[in-house]
Write a protein that holds these residues in place. Structure first.
Motif, mmCIF file in Angstrom:
data_model
loop_
_atom_site.group_PDB
_atom_site.id
_atom_site.type_symbol
_atom_site.label_atom_id
_atom_site.label_comp_id
_atom_site.label_asym_id
_atom_site.label_seq_id
_atom_site.Cartn_x
_atom_site.Cartn_y
_atom_site.Cartn_z
ATOM 1 N N LEU A 261 0.772 -0.986 -0.013
ATOM 2 C CA LEU A 261 0.166 -0.052 0.017
ATOM 3 C C LEU A 261 1.018 1.217 -0.036
ATOM 4 N N ALA A 262 0.691 2.150 -0.956
ATOM 5 C CA ALA A 262 1.449 3.393 -0.977
ATOM 6 C C ALA A 262 0.683 4.699 -1.106
ATOM 7 N N LEU A 263 1.239 5.826 -0.586
ATOM 8 C CA LEU A 263 0.610 6.997 -0.943
ATOM 9 C C LEU A 263 1.543 7.991 -1.588
ATOM 10 N N ARG A 264 1.193 8.910 -1.883
ATOM 11 C CA ARG A 264 1.990 9.814 -2.943
ATOM 12 C C ARG A 264 2.968 11.055 -2.127
ATOM 13 N N GLU B 157 -11.606 7.664 -2.667
ATOM 14 C CA GLU B 157 -12.407 8.542 -1.852
ATOM 15 C C GLU B 157 -13.582 8.589 -2.773
ATOM 16 N N ARG B 158 -14.878 9.234 -1.918
ATOM 17 C CA ARG B 158 -15.942 9.247 -2.662
ATOM 18 C C ARG B 158 -15.694 10.450 -3.695
ATOM 19 N N THR B 159 -14.589 11.383 -3.710
ATOM 20 C CA THR B 159 -14.665 12.228 -4.677
ATOM 21 C C THR B 159 -14.077 11.634 -5.978
ATOM 22 N N GLY B 160 -13.572 10.379 -5.896
ATOM 23 C CA GLY B 160 -13.132 9.645 -6.900
ATOM 24 C C GLY B 160 -11.457 9.918 -7.164
ATOM 25 N N HIS B 161 -10.958 10.155 -6.153
ATOM 26 C CA HIS B 161 -9.476 10.294 -6.126
ATOM 27 C C HIS B 161 -8.792 9.371 -5.357
ATOM 28 N N ALA B 162 -7.583 9.061 -5.562
ATOM 29 C CA ALA B 162 -6.928 7.927 -4.853
ATOM 30 C C ALA B 162 -6.483 8.396 -3.568
ATOM 31 N N ARG B 163 -6.754 8.166 -2.422
ATOM 32 C CA ARG B 163 -6.282 8.233 -1.358
ATOM 33 C C ARG B 163 -4.722 7.439 -1.180
ATOM 34 N N PHE B 164 -4.919 6.347 -1.640
ATOM 35 C CA PHE B 164 -3.630 5.314 -1.645
ATOM 36 C C PHE B 164 -3.758 4.216 -3.007
ATOM 37 N N ALA B 165 -2.648 3.771 -3.246
ATOM 38 C CA ALA B 165 -2.580 2.817 -4.529
ATOM 39 C C ALA B 165 -2.141 1.441 -3.832
#
Length: 274
Positions: A112-115, A210-218
């Motif tokens: 699991l990764a984040l930016r 997220e609900r907004t359609g953006h990636a919190r994680f990959a």
């Protein structure tokens, strides 16, 4: 110095010293070994005396510690404490069982990764080991492509990345080609790294949205092409998507979670390249 209208905007007093101190800490990224003052001075383009003052300040605050035998420096207990606090504040300890189960079911490594700027930072999973660095370039990894394809507000697009380095002959090194690849990723709902970061490695990644359609994680599943074959790719993806949906419930506040009716990886409108 930048300006807003007629008034100059100056950095706050002491900002340069803070920036340099943070640069010292960032020098230990990717599991680099203990460093001497001269190593740090050379890497940061500072005089040895300036580097020594920064190191002594960080040492006094426990952000660095010194090996009594070699006189070299490593990250200190204050960094460990803050890292553990951040790990739990983000709820990442809740992700470990899900990632372990995914790895067991697939026989692959689950991460699991984040930016963080131009990098995907692995924060949980099988690659978090003492011998492996946690940062991965965005352009050459499945994790990075997912984070670029579903960017969060304020995150820059592929055109703002540093020069794209070729790790293998399959690495995408042209910004226009990367932008086209990200369009394919959004349409497919997943990213594939087929020997772009290292030969003999195949990775598939999906967004934790997220609900907004953006990636919190990959979320990525990594193995060899002999395990993640073309014929079994959909099987791996179905399990990765199921794990990603579970992580949305575990890691996101209720207000940020998607409803079951909102699909598996519906891509939002792509952010304009910056």
């Amino acid at each position: 110095m930048t300006t807003t209208g007629a008034e100059p905007v100056r950095p706050p007093a002491g900002a340069q010293a803070v920036r340099r101190a943070l640069d010292v800490l960032h020098s230990f990224h990717d599991n680099r070994p203990d460093l001497s003052v001269s190593d740090l001075a050379r890497r940061l383009g500072l005089s040895t005396s300036t580097a020594h003052r920064l190191v002594r300040t960080l040492l006094a605050a426990d952000f660095l510690e010194q090996d009594a035998r070699t006189a070299r420096y490593r990250l200190g207990p204050a960094v460990t404490e803050l890292g553990r606090l951040s790990y739990h504040q983000r709820g990442l300890h809740l992700a470990a069982p899900e990632l372990a189960d995914l790895a067991e079911r697939t026989g692959a490594t689950a991460d699991l990764a984040l930016r963080s700027g131009p990098y995907a930072v692995i924060v949980a999973g099988g690659s978090v080991t003492p011998k492996v660095g946690l940062r991965r370039p965005l352009h050459s990894t499945a994790l990075g492509k997912v984070l670029l394809a579903w960017p969060r507000a304020g995150e820059t697009g592929p055109l703002a990345l540093p020069p794209l380095y070729a790790f293998t002959d399959r690495t995408i090194v042209e910004p226009a080609a990367l932008a086209a690849e990200l369009a394919r990723v959004r349409e497919a709902g997943h990213a594939l790294n087929d020997g772009e970061s290292a030969r003999g490695v195949r990775t598939v990644a999906v967004p934790v949205l997220e609900r907004t359609g953006h990636a919190r994680f990959a979320l990525a599943v990594r193995a060899t092409p002999d395990l993640i074959t073309d014929a079994r790719l959909d099987w791996f993806l179905s399990r990765a998507h199921a794990c990603a949906r579970a992580l949305e419930v575990l890691l996101l506040p209720p207000a940020d979670r998607r409803t079951p009716e909102e699909g598996t990886a519906a891509a939002p409108e792509a952010a304009a390249p910056r």
